[in-house]
Design a protein around this motif. Structure first.
Motif, PDB file in Angstrom:
ATOM      1  N   PHE A  78       0.827  -1.198   0.000  1.00 23.95           N
ATOM      2  CA  PHE A  78       0.000   0.000   0.000  1.00 23.95           C
ATOM      3  C   PHE A  78       0.866   1.255   0.000  1.00 23.95           C
ATOM      4  O   PHE A  78       0.614   2.202  -0.750  1.00 23.95           O
ATOM      5  CB  PHE A  78      -0.940   0.019   1.199  1.00 23.95           C
ATOM      6  N   ALA A  79       1.887   1.290   0.853  1.00 27.20           N
ATOM      7  CA  ALA A  79       2.749   2.471   0.934  1.00 27.20           C
ATOM      8  C   ALA A  79       3.448   2.725  -0.391  1.00 27.20           C
ATOM      9  O   ALA A  79       3.594   3.879  -0.823  1.00 27.20           O
ATOM     10  CB  ALA A  79       3.769   2.298   2.052  1.00 27.20           C
ATOM     11  N   GLN A  80       3.862   1.654  -1.056  1.00 28.71           N
ATOM     12  CA  GLN A  80       4.520   1.811  -2.347  1.00 28.71           C
ATOM     13  C   GLN A  80       3.572   2.434  -3.365  1.00 28.71           C
ATOM     14  O   GLN A  80       3.943   3.333  -4.116  1.00 28.71           O
ATOM     15  CB  GLN A  80       5.018   0.457  -2.842  1.00 28.71           C
ATOM     16  N   PHE A 222       2.703  14.320  -0.564  1.00 30.44           N
ATOM     17  CA  PHE A 222       2.371  13.457   0.576  1.00 30.44           C
ATOM     18  C   PHE A 222       0.873  13.532   0.800  1.00 30.44           C
ATOM     19  O   PHE A 222       0.312  14.610   1.026  1.00 30.44           O
ATOM     20  CB  PHE A 222       3.104  13.925   1.830  1.00 30.44           C
ATOM     21  N   ALA A 223       0.204  12.397   0.712  1.00 27.82           N
ATOM     22  CA  ALA A 223      -1.251  12.348   0.884  1.00 27.82           C
ATOM     23  C   ALA A 223      -1.588  11.477   2.084  1.00 27.82           C
ATOM     24  O   ALA A 223      -1.052  10.366   2.228  1.00 27.82           O
ATOM     25  CB  ALA A 223      -1.921  11.792  -0.373  1.00 27.82           C
ATOM     26  N   LEU A 224      -2.452  11.977   2.938  1.00 28.36           N
ATOM     27  CA  LEU A 224      -2.864  11.215   4.112  1.00 28.36           C
ATOM     28  C   LEU A 224      -3.836  10.105   3.708  1.00 28.36           C
ATOM     29  O   LEU A 224      -4.866  10.387   3.085  1.00 28.36           O
ATOM     30  CB  LEU A 224      -3.552  12.129   5.124  1.00 28.36           C
ATOM     31  N   PRO A 225      -3.563   8.848   4.041  1.00 29.17           N
ATOM     32  CA  PRO A 225      -4.542   7.789   3.773  1.00 29.17           C
ATOM     33  C   PRO A 225      -5.783   7.992   4.637  1.00 29.17           C
ATOM     34  O   PRO A 225      -5.682   8.190   5.855  1.00 29.17           O
ATOM     35  CB  PRO A 225      -3.798   6.506   4.169  1.00 29.17           C
ATOM     36  N   ARG A 226      -6.936   7.963   4.020  1.00 30.31           N
ATOM     37  CA  ARG A 226      -8.182   8.145   4.771  1.00 30.31           C
ATOM     38  C   ARG A 226      -8.498   6.873   5.552  1.00 30.31           C
ATOM     39  O   ARG A 226      -8.552   5.783   4.992  1.00 30.31           O
ATOM     40  CB  ARG A 226      -9.317   8.517   3.808  1.00 30.31           C
ATOM     41  N   GLN A 227      -8.714   7.043   6.861  1.00 29.35           N
ATOM     42  CA  GLN A 227      -8.874   5.909   7.767  1.00 29.35           C
ATOM     43  C   GLN A 227     -10.353   5.562   7.973  1.00 29.35           C
ATOM     44  O   GLN A 227     -11.230   6.433   7.843  1.00 29.35           O
ATOM     45  CB  GLN A 227      -8.243   6.228   9.121  1.00 29.35           C
ATOM     46  N   PRO A 228     -10.640   4.299   8.312  1.00 29.74           N
ATOM     47  CA  PRO A 228     -12.031   3.940   8.588  1.00 29.74           C
ATOM     48  C   PRO A 228     -12.550   4.627   9.849  1.00 29.74           C
ATOM     49  O   PRO A 228     -11.786   4.950  10.763  1.00 29.74           O
ATOM     50  CB  PRO A 228     -11.972   2.419   8.763  1.00 29.74           C
ATOM     51  N   GLY A 573     -14.642   8.892   1.377  1.00 30.44           N
ATOM     52  CA  GLY A 573     -13.896   8.222   0.323  1.00 30.44           C
ATOM     53  C   GLY A 573     -12.755   7.426   0.913  1.00 30.44           C
ATOM     54  O   GLY A 573     -12.358   7.618   2.070  1.00 30.44           O
ATOM     55  N   SER A 574     -12.199   6.518   0.118  1.00 29.33           N
ATOM     56  CA  SER A 574     -11.151   5.639   0.622  1.00 29.33           C
ATOM     57  C   SER A 574      -9.988   5.570  -0.348  1.00 29.33           C
ATOM     58  O   SER A 574     -10.160   5.640  -1.562  1.00 29.33           O
ATOM     59  CB  SER A 574     -11.710   4.227   0.855  1.00 29.33           C
ATOM     60  N   ASP A 575      -8.790   5.424   0.212  1.00 32.78           N
ATOM     61  CA  ASP A 575      -7.591   5.188  -0.578  1.00 32.78           C
ATOM     62  C   ASP A 575      -7.251   3.706  -0.645  1.00 32.78           C
ATOM     63  O   ASP A 575      -6.254   3.320  -1.247  1.00 32.78           O
ATOM     64  CB  ASP A 575      -6.417   5.963   0.026  1.00 32.78           C
ATOM     65  N   PHE A 576      -8.088   2.884  -0.001  1.00 36.09           N
ATOM     66  CA  PHE A 576      -7.912   1.440  -0.019  1.00 36.09           C
ATOM     67  C   PHE A 576      -8.943   0.824  -0.959  1.00 36.09           C
ATOM     68  O   PHE A 576     -10.102   1.246  -0.976  1.00 36.09           O
ATOM     69  CB  PHE A 576      -8.096   0.862   1.388  1.00 36.09           C
ATOM     70  N   ASP A 577      -8.533  -0.188  -1.728  1.00 33.48           N
ATOM     71  CA  ASP A 577      -9.504  -0.851  -2.589  1.00 33.48           C
ATOM     72  C   ASP A 577     -10.383  -1.781  -1.759  1.00 33.48           C
ATOM     73  O   ASP A 577     -10.196  -1.910  -0.536  1.00 33.48           O
ATOM     74  CB  ASP A 577      -8.810  -1.588  -3.742  1.00 33.48           C
ATOM     75  N   GLU A 578     -11.363  -2.431  -2.394  1.00 30.52           N
ATOM     76  CA  GLU A 578     -12.328  -3.246  -1.654  1.00 30.52           C
ATOM     77  C   GLU A 578     -11.656  -4.386  -0.904  1.00 30.52           C
ATOM     78  O   GLU A 578     -12.037  -4.717   0.225  1.00 30.52           O
ATOM     79  CB  GLU A 578     -13.396  -3.779  -2.609  1.00 30.52           C
ATOM     80  N   VAL A 579     -10.680  -5.012  -1.529  1.00 24.53           N
ATOM     81  CA  VAL A 579      -9.974  -6.104  -0.853  1.00 24.53           C
ATOM     82  C   VAL A 579      -9.232  -5.574   0.369  1.00 24.53           C
ATOM     83  O   VAL A 579      -9.268  -6.174   1.453  1.00 24.53           O
ATOM     84  CB  VAL A 579      -8.996  -6.790  -1.830  1.00 24.53           C
ATOM     85  N   GLU A 580      -8.559  -4.442   0.226  1.00 20.71           N
ATOM     86  CA  GLU A 580      -7.825  -3.862   1.354  1.00 20.71           C
ATOM     87  C   GLU A 580      -8.764  -3.427   2.463  1.00 20.71           C
ATOM     88  O   GLU A 580      -8.411  -3.532   3.652  1.00 20.71           O
ATOM     89  CB  GLU A 580      -6.989  -2.681   0.858  1.00 20.71           C
ATOM     90  N   ALA A 617      -8.748 -13.456  -3.053  1.00 14.69           N
ATOM     91  CA  ALA A 617      -8.181 -12.152  -3.383  1.00 14.69           C
ATOM     92  C   ALA A 617      -7.431 -11.561  -2.194  1.00 14.69           C
ATOM     93  O   ALA A 617      -6.356 -10.970  -2.345  1.00 14.69           O
ATOM     94  CB  ALA A 617      -9.283 -11.203  -3.840  1.00 14.69           C
ATOM     95  N   ALA A 618      -8.000 -11.715  -0.986  1.00 14.42           N
ATOM     96  CA  ALA A 618      -7.351 -11.187   0.210  1.00 14.42           C
ATOM     97  C   ALA A 618      -6.053 -11.932   0.497  1.00 14.42           C
ATOM     98  O   ALA A 618      -5.028 -11.319   0.841  1.00 14.42           O
ATOM     99  CB  ALA A 618      -8.292 -11.276   1.401  1.00 14.42           C
ATOM    100  N   LEU A 619      -6.065 -13.245   0.359  1.00  9.46           N
ATOM    101  CA  LEU A 619      -4.857 -14.021   0.604  1.00  9.46           C
ATOM    102  C   LEU A 619      -3.776 -13.694  -0.420  1.00  9.46           C
ATOM    103  O   LEU A 619      -2.591 -13.600  -0.084  1.00  9.46           O
ATOM    104  CB  LEU A 619      -5.183 -15.513   0.573  1.00  9.46           C
TER     105      LEU A 619
END
Length: 648
Positions: A78-80, A222-228, A573-580, A617-619
């Motif tokens: 994710f960081a990459q 630098f962008a802050l990842p949006r948290q749940p 909004g989210s910076d993580f995809d559905e699997v993440e 997909a998660a694995l």
């Protein structure tokens, strides 16, 4: 005459020629810090003890470092993707984290990335405790001879904008001049990624002595990842939203609590019936709460709000887009006075709509989507303007009469870590003196709320927190060894169990109000301490309804609204995809469940006995689809078990 360069190395050579001896560098906080230029200077100076370097700054942004185990498997890819392989990590931050700064290099910060430097002796020793509005003068005391700042260039033009950091640079130059010190060498690095902000963020062409315009490629911002946003966060945001008055002024901080508040305000405006249904489930008597009735509201926003906050972030974008923030203000005091007393005519209204602004900030930080939005609204009559921190965070010393007219019915929402039952707040440090972050502008806003008519300061906090070893600690304490906001400035406190209005109340009333929103297992300890301190009568007992203050009861209350999407995991909004997102839920559950040894054993036994999710997909995302070692197989099994437990 301004000198223009393209090469960072050439700029470094020029700076070292133009500034003889020790380098005393002022650099903005957050996005405005030119990482590559600072690294180039650090590289040249680090091996030369004859050339001391001091850096005065704050909030040195650094992407997270992946840990071991499941967390590392999730974070590294994710960081990459999110920050990019070419993001220039600050060399001095890496050294300071390891206590490896050489003796001739010194870094002072007045605000640190939250929790990042708790273990660093060098960072803790060099922390400078300052209110945000005092930072410019604090740096001026050090007689800086060099100021470095990233800037934006006007699209299709040559003008420069301070863009993300209009906060301290001009105040710093004024403070230096007041002290009779020479003006420092002003060096700008143009970043094409930085949104152009017009208006008061634009500086004269000769503001900088040197402008560096390096060629591509340019690292991403630098962008802050949006948290749940969790149940406790949503409850806090919902309670807080009821204290906002239509036509008023809004300041908010950053993080999940601010996201939850922003979503609650949007829900109040766009789906008022559903908003009231959630509030009714939380507290059927909330509409009759004195604070809500006299100082807040539950209806949609007809006049809208004026946003005035030191930091512009994701929540403000959504509030503007949905029409919650739309009340414009103008810097013409006569016009604002006519609007205030009701004598404004049609021409005044037209001028307000054509020239006024509805959102002011001193710096900004958020997601990539937020930066895209700023690129759209940053220039022209769009209503968003960047201001000095001295104009945002305080009333005195500038245009107080004007700012009082603009900031009617102000609500200042900020977060804290802990509170005392008598109304003090712990927001930036620990009892032993170590600093987690910094006071920033929190004190400024609390003090301003007491100076403005009809304003309220609201400090939001989670009622409890897990400690190492799995023990849960209350965030309401009878006493604590560090204070950020003194109890004589107490006003409103909110956590997931309700609202405590402490303004003007006695110590006994404060202790009762704070205990009423304390998590159930910790209430009796506060009551006993209050009696021992002679602050509560000896026969006081907790009403039975206070025992409903539990995470389980709150989760059950909000569950229908979580399931139907009224309160989504990622409201902005989210910076993580559905699997993440599925993985984050599972990893969060796993971390909470294994915080104690009994919990670890219980989770391990559950993972051995099932049920296990079949989420290929998660694995695969965690590179555990084909486990190769016994450790991999155990991690895969634990992950599948956590995915199964959080599937709903």
């Amino acid at each position: 005459m301004t000198e223009t360069l393209q090469s960072l190395q050439a700029a470094t050579d020029l700076i070292l020629q133009r500034v003889p001896g020790a380098l005393r560098i002022g650099a903005p906080l957050g996005l405005g810090k030119p990482h590559r230029l600072l690294n180039a200077l650090y590289e040249r100076v680090v091996a030369d003890p004859a050339r001391p370097m001091q850096i005065y700054t704050a909030l040195s942004l650094d992407p997270p470092l992946p840990a071991a185990g499941l967390e590392g498997r999730f974070l590294a890819p994710f960081a990459q993707r999110h920050f990019g392989d070419d993001f220039p990590r600050l060399a001095y931050v890496d050294a300071m984290r390891r206590d490896a700064l050489p003796p001739h290099i010194h870094v002072e910060e007045f605000y640190m990335q939250s929790g990042a430097m708790l273990r660093s002796r060098q960072a803790q020793r060099a922390y400078t405790s300052l209110n945000y509005t005092m930072a410019a003068d604090g740096v001026a005391q050090r007689a800086p001879n060099l100021v470095l700042q990233k800037v934006a260039r006007e699209p299709g033009g040559q003008r420069l904008s301070l863009s993300c950091n209009n906060d301290l640079t001009q105040d710093l130059l004024d403070a230096i001049a007041r002290r009779g010190l020479p003006r420092p060498l002003m060096v700008a690095e143009v970043d094409p990624q930085l949104p152009w902000m017009g208006g008061s963020a634009v500086v004269p062409t000769d503001f900088f002595d040197v402008v560096i315009d390096p060629p591509a490629p340019h690292p991403r911002l630098f962008a802050l990842p949006r948290q749940p946003v969790g149940d406790a966060d949503y409850a806090i945001g919902l309670y807080a939203s009821t204290l906002v008055r239509d036509g008023g002024t809004l300041q908010i901080g950053i993080g999940a609590l601010a996201d939850a508040l922003s979503h609650a305000l949007v829900l109040r405006h766009t789906d008022n019936a559903r908003y009231r249904a959630v509030l009714d489930a939380l507290d059927p008597q909330l509409a009759e709460h004195r604070l809500v009735r006299d100082h807040g509201g539950l209806g949609p926003f007809e006049q809208g709000l004026y946003g005035c906050s030191e930091m512009l972030n994701e929540g403000f974008r959504r509030l503007v887009q949905t029409g919650v923030i739309k009340r414009r203000v103008h810097d013409d005091i006569d016009l604002m006075q006519r609007l205030h007393d009701g004598s404004a005519d049609a021409a005044d209204q037209a001028r307000l709509q054509g020239e006024g602004e509805f959102l002011h900030g001193a710096f900004y930080l958020g997601s990539g989507e937020f930066y895209d939005w700023l690129r759209e609204v940053g220039d022209g009559p769009h209503g968003v303007g960047m201001r000095r921190i001295s104009e945002i965070n305080q009333l005195y010393g500038g245009h107080e009469a004007l700012e009082r007219l603009q900031r009617r019915d102000a609500r200042f929402f900020n977060s804290c870590m802990m509170v005392t039952a008598l109304g003090a707040a712990v927001s930036d440090g620990l009892a032993d003196g170590r600093i987690v972050s910094g006071v920033g502008g929190q004190y400024n806003f609390v003090a301003m709320s007491h100076a403005l008519e009809d304003a309220r300061s609201v400090l939001m906090f989670r009622a409890s927190r897990p400690e190492d070893g799995g023990k849960v600690e209350s965030n309401v304490r009878w006493e604590y060894g560090h204070t950020t906001i003194p109890r004589h400035l107490r006003d409103v406190y909110i956590n997931q169990y309700g609202i405590a209005d402490l303004l003007g109340e006695t110590d006994e009333d404060c202790a009762i109000a704070m205990t009423a929103i304390t998590e159930a297992p910790f209430q009796q300890g506060l009551i006993d301490a209050g009696k021992a301190a002679r602050k509560l009568r000896t026969d006081f007992t907790a009403p039975p309804q206070w025992q409903r203050n539990t995470p389980q009861a709150l989760a059950a209350t909000l569950a229908p609204f979580r399931r139907d999407g009224t309160l989504p995991d990622y409201p902005l909004g989210s910076d993580f995809d559905e699997v993440e997102q599925r993985l984050l839920r599972a990893l969060g559950w796993l971390k909470a469940g294994t915080a104690t040894w009994p919990g670890k054993l219980q989770v391990l036994m559950g993972a051995l006995r099932g049920p296990l999710a079949d989420d290929a997909a998660a694995l695969q995302r965690m590179t555990l689809d084909v486990p190769r070692t016994s450790g991999d197989r155990l991690q895969a099994r634990l992950l599948r078990y956590a995915l199964a437990r959080t599937a709903a």
